[in-house]
Motif scaffolding. Sequence first.
Motif, mmCIF file in Angstrom:
data_model
loop_
_atom_site.group_PDB
_atom_site.id
_atom_site.type_symbol
_atom_site.label_atom_id
_atom_site.label_comp_id
_atom_site.label_asym_id
_atom_site.label_seq_id
_atom_site.Cartn_x
_atom_site.Cartn_y
_atom_site.Cartn_z
ATOM 1 N N LEU A 49 21.690 -5.594 -13.471
ATOM 2 C CA LEU A 49 21.662 -4.269 -12.857
ATOM 3 C C LEU A 49 20.312 -3.604 -13.087
ATOM 4 N N THR A 50 19.802 -3.710 -14.309
ATOM 5 C CA THR A 50 18.494 -3.132 -14.628
ATOM 6 C C THR A 50 17.403 -3.785 -13.793
ATOM 7 N N GLY A 51 17.483 -5.108 -13.636
ATOM 8 C CA GLY A 51 16.513 -5.799 -12.801
ATOM 9 C C GLY A 51 16.572 -5.348 -11.354
ATOM 10 N N ALA A 52 17.796 -5.087 -10.859
ATOM 11 C CA ALA A 52 17.939 -4.592 -9.487
ATOM 12 C C ALA A 52 17.280 -3.220 -9.341
ATOM 13 N N LEU A 53 17.411 -2.386 -10.375
ATOM 14 C CA LEU A 53 16.778 -1.062 -10.332
ATOM 15 C C LEU A 53 15.256 -1.185 -10.413
ATOM 16 N N ILE A 54 14.764 -2.140 -11.207
ATOM 17 C CA ILE A 54 13.320 -2.400 -11.237
ATOM 18 C C ILE A 54 12.837 -2.786 -9.845
ATOM 19 N N ALA A 55 13.586 -3.683 -9.209
ATOM 20 C CA ALA A 55 13.231 -4.080 -7.843
ATOM 21 C C ALA A 55 13.285 -2.885 -6.907
ATOM 22 N N GLY A 56 14.293 -2.009 -7.112
ATOM 23 C CA GLY A 56 14.440 -0.844 -6.247
ATOM 24 C C GLY A 56 13.243 0.077 -6.298
ATOM 25 N N TYR A 57 12.827 0.464 -7.517
ATOM 26 C CA TYR A 57 11.696 1.397 -7.572
ATOM 27 C C TYR A 57 10.380 0.692 -7.220
#
Length: 291
Positions: free
Chosen positions: A162-170
């Motif tokens: 999930l954290t990696g997905a948020l990194i990708a998001g920003y």
Amino acid sequence: MPATAIALVLCAALLHALWNLGAKKAQGNHHFVLACSMGVSLLWAPLALYVGWDQFPQWSTQAWLAALASAVLHLVYFNSLLAGYRASDLNVVYPVARGSGPALSATAAVLLLGEQLGTAGWLGLAGVVGGILLIAAGPGLWRKGDPIAAERRKKGIAWGALTGALIAGYTVVDGYSVKVLMISPLLLDWVCNVLRVPFMLPAVLRDHQGFMPALRRQWPYVLMVAAMSPLAYILVLYAMQLAPLSRVAPARELSMLVAALLGGQLLNEGERHWRLVGAACIAAGVVALAL
């Protein structure tokens, strides 16, 4: 990737590793996070206002919405990371987050921004991600243990993903902001830090008596993060203007290589052989991406 973009990413990687070592030594919580954002807002205000005095009035509604989205994504990312650390071990959450982040960023850049990686690019991306996992976790990430440890590991992998997905998001939002909307990387990072302050105030106000004691203990690390963290990310954003996001996002994970080497020397961390193999994978992956 142009040589200038590679140089920017290399400098950013060194700065990112250094400020992360400082943040680790600080052992901070929400007080530290707020102090760092306030430090960035104040320390970089003169330069940001000088550069943005004529640009801010020209920002479109889309630009302000992109900055707000980036600020929220950064904040949710940090809370997700902390939740993962509460549920599982750092050596599970962090490598999954840092490994999945660039992979998802590069994939999103290909799907959403029309970029192309090619065979060498995909192999390079796999090398960077695999090297990160080896450096950060070694065989401990997949080694079986007792049921409780296995459950903790599953939770860590979930929170890390999930954290990696948020990194990708920003990363994608910021890449779109600087490449398509042509927002200054300096102004984007500064505005996002300013916007994060009001979001973090409620948690600190509920525990306001602990803020000043924490600041007195951690102020050297606050200054370190406030100075180095924005500079590192601004360099990455400028690199995104010069090279495809699908190449820059994985290449910036060279910070993991620098952190691993520094950690091995300064913190006497083990699993040196796995770290050397991971370092070779990252180096080969970045070379493939650059070509």
